[in-house]
Design an enzyme around this catalytic site. Structure first.
Site, PDB file in Angstrom:
ATOM      1  N   ARG A  53      66.880  49.735  24.643  1.00 50.23           N
ATOM      2  CA  ARG A  53      65.537  50.409  24.188  1.00 50.23           C
ATOM      3  C   ARG A  53      64.398  50.459  25.073  1.00 50.23           C
ATOM      4  O   ARG A  53      63.978  51.547  25.189  1.00 50.23           O
ATOM      5  CB  ARG A  53      65.035  49.705  22.634  1.00 50.23           C
ATOM      6  CG  ARG A  53      63.732  50.362  22.262  1.00 50.23           C
ATOM      7  CD  ARG A  53      63.339  49.681  21.247  1.00 50.23           C
ATOM      8  NE  ARG A  53      62.008  50.433  20.678  1.00 50.23           N
ATOM      9  CZ  ARG A  53      61.392  50.018  19.605  1.00 50.23           C
ATOM     10  NH1 ARG A  53      61.560  48.855  19.138  1.00 50.23           N
ATOM     11  NH2 ARG A  53      60.091  50.491  19.297  1.00 50.23           N
ATOM     12  N   GLU A  82      78.086  54.130   8.947  1.00 50.02           N
ATOM     13  CA  GLU A  82      78.987  54.031  10.289  1.00 50.02           C
ATOM     14  C   GLU A  82      80.586  53.933  10.048  1.00 50.02           C
ATOM     15  O   GLU A  82      81.225  54.450  10.816  1.00 50.02           O
ATOM     16  CB  GLU A  82      78.404  52.616  10.958  1.00 50.02           C
ATOM     17  CG  GLU A  82      77.192  52.786  11.668  1.00 50.02           C
ATOM     18  CD  GLU A  82      75.829  53.042  10.854  1.00 50.02           C
ATOM     19  OE1 GLU A  82      75.140  53.357  11.450  1.00 50.02           O
ATOM     20  OE2 GLU A  82      76.216  52.755   9.668  1.00 50.02           O
TER      21      GLU A  82
END
Length: 541
Positions: A392, A284
């Site tokens: 999600r 990241e």
């Protein structure tokens, strides 16, 4: 730097933003340096993004040079960038290690062992040259050799001595990082340097090769309305992947980066349709740095995708990107405790707090597929940093394809003249609020108003306040996030100067743990049932 700026690099001195200019990155904010990196080890990752754009998107002749202090090279992000550049064969990138063996408060661990720097760089797949950093002719030869290297990035390991040739050099070293260094006397230093100049010839950089393509990344429009119907069940993370693919069809300067999570973030949908505009980044920190590099000089519409929880490890890069006013779009998937059986390490419960502190950052929190698609296109056309928070679980589409969305404009999705309280939510909790409204209406004959924030920053304070006043001055905020720094605190701040409005917060308390997908919201007090209970308790008091 003298060799680079006046002999090696090609650029127009009067036009520092010219797209054909060679790029130069170092840890200072100067007019000709596009990004502010501090001494944090982020410069090389940003240079990788510039070089990747030059080689694979612009297919242009400009090159990228990055100056790195040897103390800075202790940062792991430097070596993440080294691996990235080698993997993608960025032969238009040159990194210069200034090995003077001094850090801010002590000596660098490797001191003057340029041989060890060379071995490390070569181990990462870089063509590496060691040179005396004080030898002009040697530097000239090395940089010319670097220009001939193909299929590999080049590292120049330059051995230097801080304060070399200057009087009272030991004092200069002793006070490194302290303003006392200026007590040596700027006028004396200037006279000393001028006495060493052996020519009065005016030095002018070479002009660039003008072969960068003309581009347009403004006013990108949807090619068609969102293709969803009310009641369709789809996760906002999947809708986001589909929206990115659609955005890529609308403009060929869109690039998407992912941190090895594309099958979960659904950025693989974009990759399958636009493989040449997808960049796989394994970490990241480096992914954010590369994205910042891709976005410099307005060359690309840049999105990056990963789990929202993992963006916390890249906050330093995000913060510095905001300082440079760089336009990148970050997408955080799997937010909150609603991810269920996934590990708590993957539950983002602090991301809203983090991004709310970032200057000029727009925060989107879409609640269905329609609003998600609009968030992606709005972000693509917004200057500055944007964060899109996606979930999600599958949720129902609640908006029609012709719905219009604006930054800073909330949606009142349920209202009645008899509403007695206002509930504010976003993402999965908006659907819980709507379910609670149905239950209260059917079972208790209680009517409540429901607001979808859409953007957490800027917050639509006017809509929240006007609806709170119309419903007895009572607000419940419900969020799949920690109470600290989230929606509840944002709403509290917005109404703080308005009398007779009370805000009641429902948020995820404490540290989460893995639960079955249908249990986390109830476990942490943010389900429809708990909203119903909270409404009853407030109205009874």
């Amino acid at each position: 730097m003298s060799m680079l700026l006046f002999y090696i690099m090609r650029y127009k001195l009067t036009d520092p933003e010219n797209p054909n200019n060679d790029r130069f990155v170092l840890s200072k904010r100067l007019s000709f340096v596009n990004v502010a990196t501090g001494w944090l080890g982020q410069g090389l990752g940003i240079a990788c993004g510039m070089a990747y754009t030059g080689r694979y998107f612009d297919k242009a002749s400009y090159r990228v040079f990055c100056l790195i202090g040897d103390g800075e090279s202790s940062e792991g992000s430097v070596w993440e960038a080294m691996a990235f550049a080698s993997h993608y064969s960025l032969d238009n990138l040159v990194a210069i290690f200034d090995v003077n063996h001094l850090c801010h408060s002590s000596t660098q661990p490797l001191e003057h062992r340029v041989d060890l720097f060379q071995k490390r760089c070569e181990a990462f797949g870089w063509s590496t040259f060691v040179v005396d950093g004080r030898d002009v002719e040697a530097l000239c030869h090395v940089f010319q050799q670097a220009a001939q290297v193909k299929s590999k990035p080049t590292a120049v390991v330059a051995k230097t001595f801080r304060g070399h040739g200057m009087p009272r050099k030991e004092e200069l070293i002793r006070y490194l990082g302290n303003e006392c260094v200026l007590s040596i006397g700027l006028q004396m230093l200037r006279m000393l340097i001028e006495s060493q100049i052996q020519t009065k010839k005016k030095l002018n950089p070479k002009p660039p090769v003008e072969n960068s393509p003309q581009i347009n990344i403004t006013d990108i429009e949807m090619t068609s309305p969102p293709a969803y119907n009310v009641g369709d069940m789809i996760a906002t993370r999947k809708a986001c992947g589909l929206a990115l693919a659609k955005l890529g069809r609308a403009n060929d300067r869109v690039v998407v980066l992912d941190g090895n999570s594309k099958n979960s973030t659904f950025s693989d949908i974009f990759k399958k349709e636009h493989p040449e505009h997808f960049i796989e980044c394994s970490s990241e920190q480096n992914m954010v740095s590369v994205a910042l590099g891709c976005a410099t000089r307005g060359r690309m519409v840049t999105f990056l995708c990963t789990f929202a929880a993992f963006l916390t490890r890249a906050f330093d890069q995000i913060r510095m990107g905001a300082i440079s006013r760089t336009s990148i779009n970050l997408i955080g998937s799997h937010c909150g405790a609603s991810i269920g059986e996934d590990s708590p390490s993957q539950m983002a419960l602090e991301d809203l707090a983090m991004f709310r502190t970032v200057p000029n950052c727009t925060i989107f929190y879409p609640s269905d597929a329609i609003s998600t698609e609009h968030a992606v296109f709005l972000a693509a056309n917004t200057k500055g940093m944007c964060y899109i928070r996606i979930s999600r679980p599958e949720t129902a589409v609640i908006y029609t394809p012709d719905e219009i969305f604006e930054i800073g404009r909330a949606k009142v999705v349920r209202n009645n003249v008899n509403d007695r309280l206002t509930v504010v939510g976003a993402g999965v909790t908006l659907h819980e609020a709507l379910a609670a409204a149905d239950d209260l209406s059917k079972q208790e004959d209680i009517s409540i108003r429901v607001i979808d924030l859409f953007t957490v920053k800027p917050l639509d304070a006017a809509t929240i306040i006007s609806n709170a006043k119309a419903t007895g001055g009572q607000i419940i905020t419900v969020e799949d996030h920690s109470s600290e720094g989230g929606i509840g605190e944002a709403v509290c701040a917005a109404v703080s100067t308005v009398p007779d409005i009370l805000v009641h917060q429902l948020a995820v308390p404490g540290a989460p743990r893995s639960e079955k997908p249908n249990e986390p919201l109830s476990m942490f007090g943010i389900s429809a049932r708990q909203i119903t209970v909270a409404v009853k308790c407030i109205l009874m008091n």
